[in-house]
Enzyme design. Structure first.
Site, mmCIF file in Angstrom:
data_model
loop_
_atom_site.group_PDB
_atom_site.id
_atom_site.type_symbol
_atom_site.label_atom_id
_atom_site.label_comp_id
_atom_site.label_asym_id
_atom_site.label_seq_id
_atom_site.Cartn_x
_atom_site.Cartn_y
_atom_site.Cartn_z
ATOM 1 N N HIS A 1 0.276 -1.345 -0.089
ATOM 2 C CA HIS A 1 -0.075 0.167 0.003
ATOM 3 C C HIS A 1 0.644 1.403 -0.060
ATOM 4 C CE1 HIS A 1 -3.593 -2.842 1.395
ATOM 5 N NE2 HIS A 1 -3.430 -2.701 0.842
ATOM 6 N N GLY B 1 -1.364 -9.087 12.413
ATOM 7 C CA GLY B 1 -2.012 -8.532 12.802
ATOM 8 C C GLY B 1 -2.581 -7.634 11.781
ATOM 9 N N SER C 1 -6.896 -7.560 9.922
ATOM 10 C CA SER C 1 -7.609 -7.994 10.696
ATOM 11 C C SER C 1 -8.721 -8.163 9.361
ATOM 12 C CB SER C 1 -8.770 -6.219 10.721
ATOM 13 O OG SER C 1 -8.541 -5.283 9.521
ATOM 14 N N ASN D 1 -3.166 -12.729 15.730
ATOM 15 C CA ASN D 1 -3.521 -11.615 15.957
ATOM 16 C C ASN D 1 -4.695 -12.146 17.384
ATOM 17 O OD1 ASN D 1 -5.877 -9.547 16.354
ATOM 18 N ND2 ASN D 1 -6.010 -9.921 13.657
ATOM 19 N N PRO D 2 -4.295 -10.824 18.808
ATOM 20 C CA PRO D 2 -4.816 -11.120 20.039
ATOM 21 C C PRO D 2 -6.088 -11.228 19.487
ATOM 22 C CG PRO D 2 -4.314 -9.166 19.306
ATOM 23 C CD PRO D 2 -3.881 -9.277 18.230
ATOM 24 N N ALA E 1 1.989 -9.402 18.463
ATOM 25 C CA ALA E 1 3.068 -9.942 17.847
ATOM 26 C C ALA E 1 4.061 -9.841 18.236
ATOM 27 C CB ALA E 1 3.080 -9.080 16.493
#
Ligand code: BV8
Length: 259
Positions: free
Chosen positions: A133, A201, A203, A227-228, A245
């Site tokens: 990105h 990390g 979504s 990922n938590p 992470a």
């Protein structure tokens, strides 16, 4: 679980999952890693959804990070990017970034694809990072569509291109814009060739980046998620390591030592 947590400090059930992930990495020829805003959270950079406080509280990222928003009010969008740039300049890579740089020295081949525009992977020592990105610290000339220097005469309040005097924009991919050709091709090739895919990390909501894990899944290769919080990918991941992470990646590396 703080940064640099060692494997022995991780709960038994998670340690089993860590061992499984380490076994997959130890046997891997080519690991493709996709990272998102979560890996930079422990460096003090708010995740994408959390980056909208203060002046920008009533906006959705998809509204601000667009060409339309920039054309409508370039000064307002530039303020948002200058605010984020300051955060990025003050930030330091964390144990998660460093662990991924180290992983590349432990397995035959790592392709690191990041959705982050903060350059922290490179500052942690990772090489050939695919900036899917773009990068927030670079300027791009709106007219010439090339990375450009800023003109020295700071007359107007908006940054201008040193070569054509045209308006500059951050060198990032805005919603509704295509991913840079090389980045897209290299990331697709890596997702199409890797024998382990790791999603860290993110979504897994923004496309086409989120499609990379789907490519790996469709090839039947193990997809490890760190990922938590649960995501769209969690139920497909094996294993899904539910933790930050900055803790899980160093512990994973340590487990790799035990192999
Ligand atoms: C395009 C740069 C088309 C700018 C960014 C298919 C389905 C649905 C929608 C679409 C689709 N295809 C296309 C779309 C539209 C859109 C899209 O995906 N919209 C989403 C919102 C539904 N995609 C696009 O517009 C793309 N372009 O499709 O062009 C086209 C086709 C032909 C011709 C022309 C055009 C372009 C998308 C790129 C946009 N630019 N960034 C900038 O930064 O300013 S996206 C930006 O948001 C980030 O780069 C990142 O990619 C994304 C945020 O996602 P995450 O990184 O995952 O961050 P998030 O905050 O969501 O989550 C953080 C996660 O971390 C959480 O899960 C949290 O639990 C976890 N976490 C927190 N702490 C930790 C942690 N994890 C580990 N450790 C911790 N400590």
């Amino acid at each position: 679980m703080g940064a640099g947590t060692v494997a022995s400090e991780i709960r038994a059930p998670d340690r089993l999952l860590l061992r499984k992930a380490a076994a997959a990495l130890a046997a891997a020829r080519h690991v493709c890693v996709l990272t998102g805003a979560g890996i930079s959270a422990e460096s003090g950079i708010p995740t994408f959804r959390d980056a909208l406080t203060g002046l920008w509280a009533n906006f959705r990222p998809e509204e601000l990070a667009t060409l339309e928003a920039f054309e409508r009010d370039p000064a307002f969008v530039w303020k948002w990017y200058e605010w984020r740039r300051d955060l990025v300049r003050q930030a330091l890579p964390n144990a998660g970034h460093r662990a991924l740089a180290e992983l590349a020295r432990r397995v035959p081949r790592v392709t690191l694809v990041t959705q982050n525009v903060d350059g922290l992977h490179q500052r942690a020592g990772s090489v050939d990072v695919i900036e899917y990105h773009g990068n927030i610290l670079r300027d791009r000339c709106l007219a010439e569509q090339i990375v450009a220097e800023r003109s020295r005469d700071v007359g107007g309040d908006l940054p201008r291109c040193a070569s054509c005097g045209g308006l500059l924009r951050p060198d990032v991919v805005w919603f509704g814009e295509m991913i840079p050709g090389d980045a897209m091709r290299m990331a697709d090739a890596a997702a199409g060739d890797c024998d382990v895919f790791m999603s860290v990390g993110t979504s897994s909501l923004v496309y086409p980046a989120a499609g990379l894990a789907e490519t790996a899944l469709s090839r039947g290769v193990p997809v490890i998620e760190i990922n938590p919080n649960p995501t769209e990918l969690t139920r497909h991941a094996d294993p899904a390591l539910a933790g930050p992470a900055g803790a899980m990646l160093p512990a994973l590396l340590e487990m790799l030592d035990w192999k």
